[in-house]
Scaffold this motif. Structure first.
Motif, PDB file in Angstrom:
ATOM      1  N   HIS A 149      -3.581 -15.635  31.147  1.00  0.00           N
ATOM      2  CA  HIS A 149      -3.002 -13.915  32.205  1.00  0.00           C
ATOM      3  C   HIS A 149      -2.586 -13.195  31.712  1.00  0.00           C
ATOM      4  CE1 HIS A 149      -0.790 -16.023  34.669  1.00  0.00           C
ATOM      5  NE2 HIS A 149      -0.231 -15.142  34.996  1.00  0.00           N
ATOM      6  N   HIS A 150      -1.036 -14.346  31.001  1.00  0.00           N
ATOM      7  CA  HIS A 150      -0.270 -13.015  30.986  1.00  0.00           C
ATOM      8  C   HIS A 150      -1.033 -12.758  29.376  1.00  0.00           C
ATOM      9  CE1 HIS A 150       2.075 -14.343  33.991  1.00  0.00           C
ATOM     10  NE2 HIS A 150       2.252 -15.255  33.430  1.00  0.00           N
ATOM     11  N   GLN A 151      -1.409 -13.325  28.853  1.00  0.00           N
ATOM     12  CA  GLN A 151      -1.136 -12.856  27.320  1.00  0.00           C
ATOM     13  C   GLN A 151      -3.115 -11.741  27.193  1.00  0.00           C
ATOM     14  OE1 GLN A 151      -1.605 -16.665  25.335  1.00  0.00           O
ATOM     15  NE2 GLN A 151       0.651 -16.688  25.954  1.00  0.00           N
ATOM     16  N   CYS A 152      -3.896 -12.134  28.090  1.00  0.00           N
ATOM     17  CA  CYS A 152      -4.846 -11.099  27.594  1.00  0.00           C
ATOM     18  C   CYS A 152      -6.422 -10.494  27.954  1.00  0.00           C
ATOM     19  CB  CYS A 152      -6.207 -12.865  27.097  1.00  0.00           C
ATOM     20  SG  CYS A 152      -6.989 -13.633  28.685  1.00  0.00           S
ATOM     21  N   GLU A 153      -6.755 -10.360  27.729  1.00  0.00           N
ATOM     22  CA  GLU A 153      -8.144  -9.079  29.225  1.00  0.00           C
ATOM     23  C   GLU A 153      -8.975 -10.204  28.890  1.00  0.00           C
ATOM     24  OE1 GLU A 153      -8.228  -4.991  28.757  1.00  0.00           O
ATOM     25  OE2 GLU A 153      -6.641  -4.846  26.914  1.00  0.00           O
ATOM     26  N   TYR A 154      -9.797 -10.849  27.370  1.00  0.00           N
ATOM     27  CA  TYR A 154     -10.537 -11.473  27.799  1.00  0.00           C
ATOM     28  C   TYR A 154     -11.021 -12.816  27.718  1.00  0.00           C
ATOM     29  CZ  TYR A 154     -13.202  -6.457  27.430  1.00  0.00           C
ATOM     30  OH  TYR A 154     -13.239  -5.608  27.895  1.00  0.00           O
ATOM     31  N   VAL A 155     -11.528 -13.430  28.000  1.00  0.00           N
ATOM     32  CA  VAL A 155     -12.014 -15.168  27.660  1.00  0.00           C
ATOM     33  C   VAL A 155     -12.858 -15.541  27.161  1.00  0.00           C
ATOM     34  CG1 VAL A 155     -11.419 -17.644  28.834  1.00  0.00           C
ATOM     35  CG2 VAL A 155      -9.725 -16.233  28.960  1.00  0.00           C
ATOM     36  N   PHE A 156     -12.978 -16.330  26.096  1.00  0.00           N
ATOM     37  CA  PHE A 156     -15.060 -16.301  26.193  1.00  0.00           C
ATOM     38  C   PHE A 156     -14.864 -18.305  25.728  1.00  0.00           C
ATOM     39  CE2 PHE A 156     -18.155 -14.467  25.119  1.00  0.00           C
ATOM     40  CZ  PHE A 156     -18.181 -12.511  25.375  1.00  0.00           C
ATOM     41  N   CYS A 157     -15.655 -18.815  26.063  1.00  0.00           N
ATOM     42  CA  CYS A 157     -15.968 -20.700  26.068  1.00  0.00           C
ATOM     43  C   CYS A 157     -16.827 -20.924  24.929  1.00  0.00           C
ATOM     44  CB  CYS A 157     -15.727 -21.396  27.338  1.00  0.00           C
ATOM     45  SG  CYS A 157     -14.585 -20.427  28.185  1.00  0.00           S
ATOM     46  N   ALA A 207     -24.538 -23.709  29.352  1.00  0.00           N
ATOM     47  CA  ALA A 207     -22.918 -23.445  28.942  1.00  0.00           C
ATOM     48  C   ALA A 207     -22.331 -23.164  28.332  1.00  0.00           C
ATOM     49  CB  ALA A 207     -22.816 -24.334  30.006  1.00  0.00           C
ATOM     50  N   ALA A 208     -22.514 -23.308  26.537  1.00  0.00           N
ATOM     51  CA  ALA A 208     -22.344 -23.826  25.430  1.00  0.00           C
ATOM     52  C   ALA A 208     -21.869 -21.531  25.126  1.00  0.00           C
ATOM     53  CB  ALA A 208     -23.613 -23.119  24.021  1.00  0.00           C
ATOM     54  N   VAL A 209     -21.828 -21.063  25.879  1.00  0.00           N
ATOM     55  CA  VAL A 209     -21.491 -19.716  25.484  1.00  0.00           C
ATOM     56  C   VAL A 209     -21.378 -18.778  26.637  1.00  0.00           C
ATOM     57  CG1 VAL A 209     -21.317 -17.710  24.128  1.00  0.00           C
ATOM     58  CG2 VAL A 209     -22.374 -19.708  22.851  1.00  0.00           C
ATOM     59  N   PHE A 210     -19.521 -18.671  27.520  1.00  0.00           N
ATOM     60  CA  PHE A 210     -20.169 -17.856  28.199  1.00  0.00           C
ATOM     61  C   PHE A 210     -18.248 -17.132  27.934  1.00  0.00           C
ATOM     62  CE2 PHE A 210     -18.494 -21.249  30.078  1.00  0.00           C
ATOM     63  CZ  PHE A 210     -17.181 -21.734  30.035  1.00  0.00           C
ATOM     64  N   GLY A 211     -18.393 -16.153  28.778  1.00  0.00           N
ATOM     65  CA  GLY A 211     -16.878 -15.532  29.195  1.00  0.00           C
ATOM     66  C   GLY A 211     -16.954 -14.167  29.530  1.00  0.00           C
ATOM     67  N   GLY A 212     -15.503 -13.142  29.064  1.00  0.00           N
ATOM     68  CA  GLY A 212     -15.681 -11.869  30.118  1.00  0.00           C
ATOM     69  C   GLY A 212     -13.762 -11.639  30.090  1.00  0.00           C
ATOM     70  N   ARG A 213     -13.951 -11.029  30.703  1.00  0.00           N
ATOM     71  CA  ARG A 213     -12.610 -10.459  30.955  1.00  0.00           C
ATOM     72  C   ARG A 213     -11.852 -12.228  32.205  1.00  0.00           C
ATOM     73  NH1 ARG A 213     -10.488  -5.668  31.151  1.00  0.00           N
ATOM     74  NH2 ARG A 213     -12.459  -4.039  30.336  1.00  0.00           N
ATOM     75  N   TRP A 214     -10.734 -12.190  31.485  1.00  0.00           N
ATOM     76  CA  TRP A 214     -10.305 -13.417  32.152  1.00  0.00           C
ATOM     77  C   TRP A 214      -9.570 -13.745  33.920  1.00  0.00           C
ATOM     78  CZ3 TRP A 214      -5.923 -13.689  35.678  1.00  0.00           C
ATOM     79  CH2 TRP A 214      -5.580 -12.432  36.258  1.00  0.00           C
ATOM     80  N   GLN A 215     -10.193 -12.386  34.597  1.00  0.00           N
ATOM     81  CA  GLN A 215     -10.370 -12.656  35.424  1.00  0.00           C
ATOM     82  C   GLN A 215     -11.727 -13.828  36.003  1.00  0.00           C
ATOM     83  OE1 GLN A 215      -9.291  -9.716  34.538  1.00  0.00           O
ATOM     84  NE2 GLN A 215      -7.638  -9.035  35.583  1.00  0.00           N
ATOM     85  N   GLU A 216     -12.491 -12.639  35.449  1.00  0.00           N
ATOM     86  CA  GLU A 216     -14.612 -12.944  35.558  1.00  0.00           C
ATOM     87  C   GLU A 216     -14.448 -14.371  35.623  1.00  0.00           C
ATOM     88  OE1 GLU A 216     -16.741 -10.985  37.414  1.00  0.00           O
ATOM     89  OE2 GLU A 216     -14.744  -9.784  37.782  1.00  0.00           O
ATOM     90  N   VAL A 217     -13.932 -14.862  33.880  1.00  0.00           N
ATOM     91  CA  VAL A 217     -14.108 -16.111  33.649  1.00  0.00           C
ATOM     92  C   VAL A 217     -12.654 -17.231  34.607  1.00  0.00           C
ATOM     93  CG1 VAL A 217     -13.530 -17.983  31.694  1.00  0.00           C
ATOM     94  CG2 VAL A 217     -14.186 -15.749  31.163  1.00  0.00           C
ATOM     95  N   ARG A 218     -12.324 -16.766  35.347  1.00  0.00           N
ATOM     96  CA  ARG A 218     -11.267 -17.467  35.897  1.00  0.00           C
ATOM     97  C   ARG A 218     -12.444 -18.100  37.042  1.00  0.00           C
ATOM     98  NH1 ARG A 218      -8.951 -19.199  40.856  1.00  0.00           N
ATOM     99  NH2 ARG A 218      -7.242 -20.289  40.360  1.00  0.00           N
ATOM    100  N   ASN A 219     -12.514 -17.147  37.789  1.00  0.00           N
ATOM    101  CA  ASN A 219     -13.475 -17.004  39.326  1.00  0.00           C
ATOM    102  C   ASN A 219     -14.602 -17.957  38.443  1.00  0.00           C
ATOM    103  OD1 ASN A 219     -12.209 -14.937  40.182  1.00  0.00           O
ATOM    104  ND2 ASN A 219     -13.133 -13.247  39.951  1.00  0.00           N
ATOM    105  N   LEU A 220     -15.745 -17.586  37.884  1.00  0.00           N
ATOM    106  CA  LEU A 220     -16.674 -18.622  37.609  1.00  0.00           C
ATOM    107  C   LEU A 220     -16.054 -20.063  37.378  1.00  0.00           C
ATOM    108  CD1 LEU A 220     -19.320 -17.806  34.840  1.00  0.00           C
ATOM    109  CD2 LEU A 220     -18.403 -20.290  35.299  1.00  0.00           C
ATOM    110  N   THR A 221     -15.263 -20.355  35.926  1.00  0.00           N
ATOM    111  CA  THR A 221     -14.292 -21.953  36.093  1.00  0.00           C
ATOM    112  C   THR A 221     -14.114 -22.492  37.711  1.00  0.00           C
ATOM    113  OG1 THR A 221     -12.363 -21.276  35.815  1.00  0.00           O
ATOM    114  CG2 THR A 221     -14.611 -21.506  33.924  1.00  0.00           C
ATOM    115  N   GLU A 222     -13.496 -21.489  38.370  1.00  0.00           N
ATOM    116  CA  GLU A 222     -13.054 -22.071  39.896  1.00  0.00           C
ATOM    117  C   GLU A 222     -14.280 -22.063  40.966  1.00  0.00           C
ATOM    118  OE1 GLU A 222      -9.812 -23.561  42.477  1.00  0.00           O
ATOM    119  OE2 GLU A 222      -9.949 -23.027  40.065  1.00  0.00           O
ATOM    120  N   ALA A 223     -15.155 -21.360  40.549  1.00  0.00           N
ATOM    121  CA  ALA A 223     -16.389 -22.012  41.597  1.00  0.00           C
ATOM    122  C   ALA A 223     -16.952 -23.385  41.023  1.00  0.00           C
ATOM    123  CB  ALA A 223     -17.464 -20.448  41.591  1.00  0.00           C
TER     124      ALA A 223
END
Length: 288
Positions: free
Chosen positions: A139-147, A203-219
């Motif tokens: 979260h210090h380095q990016c705006e987006y995260v994709f998986c 679930a093979a591909v998902f992503g977005g802004r890091w805040q949104e991805v973190r919300n998804l993965t944490e949930a």
């Protein structure tokens, strides 16, 4: 067109049953869903200062042998070509990572992680791995995260047109099929339970802004752990929890199955290119 903030890059964390990919970049973002709808020439690859590409997840020797090298080689050919990339591989066998000559500006780093006993737990616990990685430094380095899952092969240009605040992928197997065939988790005891939905996401591909991805993965991780406490396991593990989350929190962009296609499905008139293909599965070997 939107522009990334110059102070941060894009990080795409691709995590699969065994590993994923991490990338950062700067530059404009364009939008395209189907090649047939918006031609590639109106979605040029953005000019970028920096792109990272790393992997995360758990690898056993079979997965290293079967998937890692083809995955990396195809990423070198098609993924964000022309931009600097660093691949991060998280594995319990760091000494077994194959050597690969990477393109200019691309590097590979290996980080050792603990081993899970079941492939189902490898798949589900990646949600915690992603969350921890985002909290730790991403979260210090990016705006987006994709998986991305590792048991896939890039087969066409995969560019910045896929970016968005919250990005999900239509599962190619259920594309154009009636909702009655969607394999949501139907067990009311599971946190992933769904009695209805709009799409079935892969679930093979998902992503977005890091805040949104973190919300998804944490949930998803919290749902998985509550299921474990209640001695319940969702039908399709982390994918079931992902579909539940995306039903409750709609993605801002939905990618067509061209971004992860299975060749055994056959021809579809509205799928003109295949950007990512399911690799041939070796379940009998890999899961036993």
């Amino acid at each position: 067109m939107r522009h990334l903030h110059r102070g941060k890059g894009l990080i795409i964390l691709i995590l699969g049953t065994v590993l994923g990919l991490l990338m950062t970049t700067y530059g404009p973002i364009s939008v395209r869903f189907l090649e047939g709808l918006i031609p590639m020439d109106v979605c040029p690859l953005p000019y970028g200062k920096k792109l990272w590409n790393g992997t995360d997840g758990f690898l056993d020797l079979w997965y290293l042998d079967a998937y890692l090298l083809p995955f990396l080689m195809s990423a070198e050919q098609y993924f964000m070509v022309g931009l600097p990339v660093t691949y991060y591989v998280f594995t319990d066998y760091p000494e077994k990572i194959p050597s690969l000559k990477l393109g200019r500006g691309r590097t590979l780093e290996v980080i050792k992680v603990a081993k899970e006993n079941r492939w189902q737990d490898v798949s589900m616990m990646r949600m915690k791995t992603i969350t921890d990685a985002i909290d730790g430094h991403i979260h210090h380095q990016c705006e987006y995260v994709f998986c991305f899952d590792v048991d896939q092969i890039f087969s066409g240009r995969f560019g910045s047109e896929a970016l968005g605040d919250s990005v999900a992928l239509l599962h190619s197997f259920y594309y154009h099929r009636p909702k009655m065939f969607y394999t949501y988790d139907r067990n009311p005891k599971s946190e992933a339970y769904m009695d209805k939905g709009d799409f079935y996401y892969h679930a093979a591909v998902f992503g977005g802004r890091w805040q949104e991805v973190r919300n998804l993965t944490e949930a998803c991780y919290q749902g998985i752990m509550r299921d474990k406490e209640n001695e319940v396991e969702a039908l399709w593990h982390d994918e079931s929890h992902l579909n539940k989350y995306l039903w409750l929190h709609k993605p801002t962009k939905v990618l067509s199955p061209e971004y992860c296609w299975a060749m055994f499905i056959g021809h579809r008139n509205d799928i003109h290119v295949h950007r990512l293909l399911w690799a041939k599965k070796q379940y009998n070997t890999l899961r036993n």
